[in-house]
Design a protein around this motif. Structure first.
Motif, PDB file in Angstrom:
ATOM      1  N   THR A 106      -9.329   1.304   9.642  1.00 19.66           N
ATOM      2  CA  THR A 106      -8.992  -0.090   9.895  1.00 19.66           C
ATOM      3  C   THR A 106     -10.095  -0.989   9.367  1.00 19.66           C
ATOM      4  N   THR A 108     -11.115  -5.314   9.185  1.00 20.54           N
ATOM      5  CA  THR A 108     -10.792  -6.644   9.676  1.00 20.54           C
ATOM      6  C   THR A 108     -11.460  -7.665   8.780  1.00 20.54           C
ATOM      7  N   SER A 116      -7.664 -10.912  10.342  1.00 22.81           N
ATOM      8  CA  SER A 116      -6.537 -10.098   9.922  1.00 22.81           C
ATOM      9  C   SER A 116      -6.959  -8.637   9.958  1.00 22.81           C
ATOM     10  N   THR A 117      -6.150  -7.786  10.552  1.00 16.29           N
ATOM     11  CA  THR A 117      -6.448  -6.363  10.641  1.00 16.29           C
ATOM     12  C   THR A 117      -5.502  -5.592   9.729  1.00 16.29           C
ATOM     13  N   MET A 118      -6.089  -4.736   8.893  1.00 14.32           N
ATOM     14  CA  MET A 118      -5.322  -3.940   7.935  1.00 14.32           C
ATOM     15  C   MET A 118      -5.670  -2.466   8.138  1.00 14.32           C
ATOM     16  N   HIS A 119      -4.736  -1.582   7.765  1.00 16.72           N
ATOM     17  CA  HIS A 119      -4.898  -0.148   8.007  1.00 16.72           C
ATOM     18  C   HIS A 119      -4.518   0.663   6.770  1.00 16.72           C
ATOM     19  N   SER A 142      -0.936  -4.153   6.423  1.00 16.74           N
ATOM     20  CA  SER A 142      -0.700  -4.520   7.816  1.00 16.74           C
ATOM     21  C   SER A 142       0.513  -3.754   8.325  1.00 16.74           C
TER      22      SER A 142
END
Length: 169
Positions: A106, A108, A116-119, A142
Protein backbone atom coordinates in the motif's frame (compact mmCIF):
# COMPACT_ATOMS: atom_id res chain seq x y z
CA UNK A 1 -7.24 -8.72 -12.23
CA UNK A 2 -9.47 -11.72 -11.91
CA UNK A 3 -9.17 -15.44 -11.31
CA UNK A 4 -9.58 -17.20 -14.66
CA UNK A 5 -8.79 -20.76 -13.54
CA UNK A 6 -8.78 -22.31 -10.09
CA UNK A 7 -8.16 -26.03 -9.67
CA UNK A 8 -6.27 -27.83 -6.91
CA UNK A 9 -3.22 -28.02 -9.21
CA UNK A 10 -3.37 -24.64 -10.90
CA UNK A 11 -4.36 -21.03 -10.22
CA UNK A 12 -4.40 -18.49 -13.05
CA UNK A 13 -4.85 -14.76 -12.46
CA UNK A 14 -5.32 -12.53 -15.48
CA UNK A 15 -5.56 -8.83 -16.22
CA UNK A 16 -6.67 -7.62 -19.64
CA UNK A 17 -7.17 -3.85 -19.60
CA UNK A 18 -9.79 -3.71 -22.36
CA UNK A 19 -11.65 -0.67 -21.08
CA UNK A 20 -8.66 1.63 -20.74
CA UNK A 21 -7.32 0.41 -24.09
CA UNK A 22 -10.59 1.19 -25.87
CA UNK A 23 -10.83 4.58 -24.15
CA UNK A 24 -7.28 5.51 -25.18
CA UNK A 25 -7.86 4.44 -28.80
CA UNK A 26 -10.98 6.62 -28.83
CA UNK A 27 -8.93 9.51 -27.37
CA UNK A 28 -6.29 9.10 -30.09
CA UNK A 29 -8.90 8.92 -32.87
CA UNK A 30 -10.67 12.04 -31.58
CA UNK A 31 -7.52 14.15 -31.59
CA UNK A 32 -6.25 12.84 -34.91
CA UNK A 33 -9.72 13.28 -36.45
CA UNK A 34 -10.03 16.83 -35.10
CA UNK A 35 -6.55 17.67 -36.36
CA UNK A 36 -7.25 16.27 -39.82
CA UNK A 37 -10.55 18.16 -39.95
CA UNK A 38 -8.73 21.40 -39.08
CA UNK A 39 -6.14 20.70 -41.78
CA UNK A 40 -8.90 20.03 -44.33
CA UNK A 41 -10.39 23.45 -43.50
CA UNK A 42 -7.01 25.09 -44.08
CA UNK A 43 -5.97 25.56 -40.45
CA UNK A 44 -2.34 24.48 -40.12
CA UNK A 45 -2.56 24.25 -36.33
CA UNK A 46 -4.44 21.00 -36.94
CA UNK A 47 -1.06 19.36 -37.49
CA UNK A 48 -0.14 20.22 -33.90
CA UNK A 49 -3.50 19.00 -32.57
CA UNK A 50 -3.23 15.69 -34.44
CA UNK A 51 0.42 15.03 -33.57
CA UNK A 52 0.38 16.26 -29.98
CA UNK A 53 -3.04 14.87 -28.96
CA UNK A 54 -2.59 11.61 -30.85
CA UNK A 55 0.99 11.28 -29.62
CA UNK A 56 0.02 11.81 -25.97
CA UNK A 57 -2.72 9.21 -26.32
CA UNK A 58 -0.28 6.77 -27.93
CA UNK A 59 2.25 7.29 -25.12
CA UNK A 60 -0.48 6.69 -22.53
CA UNK A 61 -1.54 3.54 -24.42
CA UNK A 62 2.06 2.25 -24.36
CA UNK A 63 2.40 2.92 -20.63
CA UNK A 64 -0.96 1.76 -19.30
CA UNK A 65 -2.15 -1.05 -21.57
CA UNK A 66 -0.35 -4.21 -20.49
CA UNK A 67 -1.74 -7.70 -20.25
CA UNK A 68 -0.59 -9.62 -17.17
CA UNK A 69 -1.12 -13.31 -16.47
CA UNK A 70 0.10 -15.16 -13.36
CA UNK A 71 0.10 -18.97 -13.42
CA UNK A 72 0.76 -20.92 -10.23
CA UNK A 73 1.19 -24.58 -11.16
CA UNK A 74 1.76 -27.35 -8.60
CA UNK A 75 2.57 -30.05 -11.19
CA UNK A 76 5.55 -28.14 -12.57
CA UNK A 77 6.31 -26.40 -9.23
CA UNK A 78 6.39 -23.07 -11.05
CA UNK A 79 5.10 -19.54 -10.98
CA UNK A 80 4.93 -17.84 -14.36
CA UNK A 81 4.37 -14.10 -14.55
CA UNK A 82 3.66 -13.14 -18.16
CA UNK A 83 3.52 -9.50 -19.23
CA UNK A 84 2.63 -8.36 -22.72
CA UNK A 85 2.59 -4.86 -24.18
CA UNK A 86 2.85 -3.46 -27.69
CA UNK A 87 6.63 -3.59 -27.31
CA UNK A 88 6.88 -7.29 -26.62
CA UNK A 89 6.33 -10.23 -24.32
CA UNK A 90 8.13 -11.06 -21.08
CA UNK A 91 7.93 -14.16 -18.90
CA UNK A 92 9.39 -14.39 -15.41
CA UNK A 93 9.64 -17.83 -13.81
CA UNK A 94 9.89 -18.62 -10.09
CA UNK A 95 9.73 -21.84 -8.09
CA UNK A 96 6.30 -22.32 -6.49
CA UNK A 97 7.68 -24.16 -3.46
CA UNK A 98 9.65 -20.98 -2.61
CA UNK A 99 6.42 -18.96 -2.39
CA UNK A 100 5.59 -18.16 1.21
CA UNK A 101 2.44 -16.09 0.68
CA UNK A 102 1.03 -13.03 -1.06
CA UNK A 103 0.62 -9.56 0.44
CA UNK A 104 -0.88 -6.23 -0.49
CA UNK A 105 1.58 -3.34 -0.78
CA UNK A 106 0.00 0.00 0.00
CA UNK A 107 1.12 3.53 -0.75
CA UNK A 108 -0.48 6.78 0.32
CA UNK A 109 -0.12 10.06 -1.48
CA UNK A 110 -1.19 13.45 -0.20
CA UNK A 111 -2.65 15.78 -2.80
CA UNK A 112 -4.84 18.85 -2.94
CA UNK A 113 -7.97 16.75 -2.41
CA UNK A 114 -6.67 14.89 0.64
CA UNK A 115 -4.84 11.60 0.84
CA UNK A 116 -5.23 8.73 -1.60
CA UNK A 117 -4.45 5.09 -0.82
CA UNK A 118 -3.39 2.74 -3.62
CA UNK A 119 -2.57 -0.98 -3.57
CA UNK A 120 -0.88 -3.72 -5.58
CA UNK A 121 -0.54 -7.49 -5.01
CA UNK A 122 2.94 -8.87 -4.25
CA UNK A 123 4.24 -12.45 -4.12
CA UNK A 124 6.63 -13.14 -1.23
CA UNK A 125 9.31 -15.74 -1.99
CA UNK A 126 11.18 -16.56 1.22
CA UNK A 127 13.90 -18.80 -0.21
CA UNK A 128 15.72 -19.68 -3.41
CA UNK A 129 17.56 -17.56 -5.94
CA UNK A 130 14.66 -15.17 -6.43
CA UNK A 131 13.84 -14.63 -2.73
CA UNK A 132 12.16 -11.32 -2.07
CA UNK A 133 9.07 -9.32 -2.98
CA UNK A 134 7.74 -9.70 -6.53
CA UNK A 135 4.91 -7.37 -7.58
CA UNK A 136 2.36 -9.00 -9.84
CA UNK A 137 1.62 -5.65 -11.50
CA UNK A 138 3.86 -2.60 -11.55
CA UNK A 139 1.16 0.02 -10.96
CA UNK A 140 -0.67 0.73 -7.73
CA UNK A 141 -4.47 0.89 -8.09
CA UNK A 142 -7.37 1.91 -5.89
CA UNK A 143 -10.18 -0.43 -4.93
CA UNK A 144 -10.26 -3.96 -3.59
CA UNK A 145 -8.90 -5.87 -6.62
CA UNK A 146 -5.44 -6.29 -5.08
CA UNK A 147 -6.95 -7.68 -1.88
CA UNK A 148 -9.05 -10.18 -3.89
CA UNK A 149 -5.96 -11.41 -5.76
CA UNK A 150 -3.95 -11.80 -2.56
CA UNK A 151 -6.83 -13.66 -0.91
CA UNK A 152 -7.14 -15.96 -3.94
CA UNK A 153 -3.41 -16.83 -3.84
CA UNK A 154 -3.30 -17.29 -0.06
CA UNK A 155 -6.47 -19.44 -0.07
CA UNK A 156 -5.13 -21.61 -2.92
CA UNK A 157 -1.62 -22.16 -1.50
CA UNK A 158 -2.39 -24.54 1.39
CA UNK A 159 -4.81 -26.65 -0.69
CA UNK A 160 -3.58 -30.13 -1.53
CA UNK A 161 -2.77 -31.14 -5.07
CA UNK A 162 -4.73 -33.88 -6.82
CA UNK A 163 -3.93 -35.97 -9.88
CA UNK A 164 -6.70 -34.59 -12.10
CA UNK A 165 -7.15 -31.00 -13.29
CA UNK A 166 -10.84 -31.72 -13.94
CA UNK A 167 -11.82 -31.08 -10.33
CA UNK A 168 -12.36 -27.44 -9.49
CA UNK A 169 -12.06 -25.93 -6.07
Amino acid sequence: MKVTCKTPNQLILSNRPWLIGIMLVFFILCFVGAGLSMIAEGDRSGIFVALFGGGMGFIAFCVFVRRVQVILDRKTDSILIRRQSIFGYETVRHVLSNLSHAEVETTTSNGNNGSSTMHRPVLILDQGMSAGRHPIVSAYVSGHGSHRMVDAVNDWLPARAVDSDDQSA
